[in-house]
Design a protein around this motif. Structure first.
Motif, PDB file in Angstrom:
ATOM      1  N   UNK A 180      -3.794  -7.304  -3.162  1.00 35.91           N
ATOM      2  CA  UNK A 180      -4.664  -6.459  -3.981  1.00 35.91           C
ATOM      3  C   UNK A 180      -5.413  -5.453  -3.128  1.00 35.91           C
ATOM      4  N   UNK A 181      -5.733  -5.812  -1.884  1.00 33.74           N
ATOM      5  CA  UNK A 181      -6.311  -4.819  -0.972  1.00 33.74           C
ATOM      6  C   UNK A 181      -5.305  -3.691  -0.744  1.00 33.74           C
ATOM      7  N   UNK A 182      -4.035  -4.074  -0.527  1.00 35.92           N
ATOM      8  CA  UNK A 182      -2.993  -3.064  -0.353  1.00 35.92           C
ATOM      9  C   UNK A 182      -2.842  -2.180  -1.581  1.00 35.92           C
ATOM     10  N   UNK A 183      -2.919  -2.769  -2.772  1.00 36.98           N
ATOM     11  CA  UNK A 183      -2.827  -1.989  -4.005  1.00 36.98           C
ATOM     12  C   UNK A 183      -3.976  -0.986  -4.090  1.00 36.98           C
ATOM     13  N   UNK A 184      -5.194  -1.441  -3.805  1.00 37.76           N
ATOM     14  CA  UNK A 184      -6.358  -0.551  -3.865  1.00 37.76           C
ATOM     15  C   UNK A 184      -6.229   0.591  -2.863  1.00 37.76           C
ATOM     16  N   UNK A 185      -5.775   0.273  -1.649  1.00 36.84           N
ATOM     17  CA  UNK A 185      -5.597   1.316  -0.634  1.00 36.84           C
ATOM     18  C   UNK A 185      -4.514   2.297  -1.060  1.00 36.84           C
ATOM     19  N   UNK A 186      -3.428   1.788  -1.625  1.00 38.95           N
ATOM     20  CA  UNK A 186      -2.353   2.662  -2.076  1.00 38.95           C
ATOM     21  C   UNK A 186      -2.799   3.601  -3.178  1.00 38.95           C
ATOM     22  N   UNK A 187      -3.612   3.118  -4.108  1.00 41.90           N
ATOM     23  CA  UNK A 187      -4.106   3.964  -5.191  1.00 41.90           C
ATOM     24  C   UNK A 187      -5.048   5.034  -4.645  1.00 41.90           C
ATOM     25  N   UNK A 206       3.987  -4.329  -8.432  1.00 38.13           N
ATOM     26  CA  UNK A 206       3.820  -4.306  -6.980  1.00 38.13           C
ATOM     27  C   UNK A 206       3.233  -5.627  -6.470  1.00 38.13           C
ATOM     28  N   UNK A 207       2.317  -6.199  -7.227  1.00 36.90           N
ATOM     29  CA  UNK A 207       1.724  -7.475  -6.810  1.00 36.90           C
ATOM     30  C   UNK A 207       2.777  -8.577  -6.802  1.00 36.90           C
ATOM     31  N   UNK A 208       3.564  -8.667  -7.865  1.00 34.71           N
ATOM     32  CA  UNK A 208       4.597  -9.700  -7.948  1.00 34.71           C
ATOM     33  C   UNK A 208       5.652  -9.499  -6.863  1.00 34.71           C
ATOM     34  N   UNK A 209       6.071  -8.248  -6.647  1.00 34.76           N
ATOM     35  CA  UNK A 209       7.071  -7.971  -5.611  1.00 34.76           C
ATOM     36  C   UNK A 209       6.559  -8.385  -4.240  1.00 34.76           C
ATOM     37  N   UNK A 244       0.829  -1.206   0.000  1.00 31.59           N
ATOM     38  CA  UNK A 244       0.000   0.000   0.000  1.00 31.59           C
ATOM     39  C   UNK A 244       0.864   1.257   0.000  1.00 31.59           C
ATOM     40  N   UNK A 245       1.907   1.265   0.817  1.00 31.98           N
ATOM     41  CA  UNK A 245       2.788   2.428   0.901  1.00 31.98           C
ATOM     42  C   UNK A 245       3.539   2.631  -0.416  1.00 31.98           C
ATOM     43  N   UNK A 246       4.091   1.559  -0.979  1.00 32.04           N
ATOM     44  CA  UNK A 246       4.837   1.668  -2.241  1.00 32.04           C
ATOM     45  C   UNK A 246       3.932   2.114  -3.383  1.00 32.04           C
ATOM     46  N   UNK A 247       2.708   1.579  -3.423  1.00 27.34           N
ATOM     47  CA  UNK A 247       1.774   1.954  -4.486  1.00 27.34           C
ATOM     48  C   UNK A 247       1.399   3.420  -4.363  1.00 27.34           C
ATOM     49  N   UNK A 248       1.166   3.880  -3.137  1.00 24.76           N
ATOM     50  CA  UNK A 248       0.826   5.287  -2.925  1.00 24.76           C
ATOM     51  C   UNK A 248       1.979   6.191  -3.345  1.00 24.76           C
ATOM     52  N   UNK A 249       3.201   5.752  -3.091  1.00 27.14           N
ATOM     53  CA  UNK A 249       4.368   6.534  -3.502  1.00 27.14           C
ATOM     54  C   UNK A 249       4.421   6.686  -5.011  1.00 27.14           C
ATOM     55  N   UNK A 250       4.175   5.610  -5.736  1.00 28.34           N
ATOM     56  CA  UNK A 250       4.199   5.685  -7.199  1.00 28.34           C
ATOM     57  C   UNK A 250       3.069   6.568  -7.733  1.00 28.34           C
ATOM     58  N   UNK A 251       1.932   6.547  -7.050  1.00 31.08           N
ATOM     59  CA  UNK A 251       0.788   7.328  -7.533  1.00 31.08           C
ATOM     60  C   UNK A 251       0.973   8.820  -7.311  1.00 31.08           C
ATOM     61  N   UNK A 252       1.868   9.208  -6.414  1.00 30.72           N
ATOM     62  CA  UNK A 252       2.002  10.622  -6.064  1.00 30.72           C
ATOM     63  C   UNK A 252       3.340  11.241  -6.456  1.00 30.72           C
TER      64      UNK A 252
END
Length: 266
Positions: free
Chosen positions: A168-175, A119-122, A90-98
């Motif tokens: 995938x929950x983490x990905x959604x939260x990060x986005x 991010x999912x594979x990592x 979630x944190x890494x995905x949010x970083x990429x989005x911003x």
């Protein structure tokens, strides 16, 4: 002159081979970034091992004086590891989005959705390493599973499904989050779930309100299924069906939500 200097726009959708190469490159980018983040590696790999040792040697004697608490707690530590992995995602995905990287990818003839796949594979790789370390250390401190080959495959399959759903929950939260700091708040919620379940103590030992919450906690059937498979105990059909249903349901909802949110943020 301006037209000559402007980058050429993509003339069509990338073919399957190009999409696969782009996605592979973005997966490699995320995995390499993970290896360069020392704090992430320590949190994802070493902390679960420390928790296993703490629960076994600090709390284990009080919870189970027989000394076999390690057999009971290993599934819970593995699922707690998955929670840490999802929080990091979630944190890494949010970083990429911003940080503007998505806009840079949009200017290239590639599919930016490969960032999400990366991010999912990592996350799956990090959790695989952490799970292997936890099981290895558990053997050193007395873990004695009675699982058959099919039992091990079943337990690892349930773990993989649970990790995929939480990722995938983490990905959604990060986005959805406004930044990495906001996404880090997800850590508290996801790490709290295993504690009010059958991961560390039997639910019947809890007060009635918490026992009810534990009964409806998706971590409980997943833990009970893993524990039964690893220890060679009978697993009721309703238990493993509930475990698979929870994981698949969470995955589908989070996957659809992540896709919609990603395209909306773009």
């Amino acid at each position: 002159m301006t037209a000559l200097l402007a980058p050429a726009a993509p003339t069509g959708r990338p073919d399957v081979g190009q999409t696969l190469r782009d996605t592979t490159a973005l997966v490699g980018r995320t995995v390499r970034r993970t290896t360069r983040q020392l704090d992430t590696l320590l949190l994802s790999v070493l902390l679960p091992v420390m928790l296993l040792l703490m629960f076994t040697y600090v709390f284990g004697g009080a919870i189970d004086p027989s000394g076999r608490y390690v057999d009971f707690v290993v599934p819970g530590i593995i699922l707690l590891t998955a929670g840490y992995g999802a929080a990091n995602t979630a944190v890494d995905m949010a970083s990429d989005m911003t940080n503007g990287i998505i806009d840079r990818f949009r200017s290239m003839p590639i599919r930016a959705t490969g960032v999400v796949t990366g991010h999912v594979v990592a996350s799956m790789v990090r959790n695989a390493v952490s799970t292997a370390l936890v099981i290895g250390v558990a053997f050193l401190v007395g873990f004695s599973p009675q699982a058959t080959v099919l039992g091990w495959l079943g337990a690892l399959g349930v773990v993989a499904l649970f990790v995929l759903a939480l990722t995938w929950v983490g990905v959604a939260v990060g986005i959805l989050s406004s930044g990495p700091e906001a996404a880090s708040g997800f850590t508290f919620f996801i790490l709290f779930l295993p504690y009010v379940s059958s991961a560390f103590v039997p639910p019947e030992s809890m007060p009635s309100v918490l026992e009810t919450i534990a009964a409806w906690n998706p971590v409980t059937p997943v833990t009970d299924t893993m524990r039964g498979l690893l220890l060679g105990l009978p697993v009721e059909t309703s238990t493993w069906v509930a475990a698979v249903a929870w994981c698949v349901g969470i995955f589908l909802v989070a996957r659809v939500a992540a896709g919609l949110l990603f395209h909306r943020r773009r």
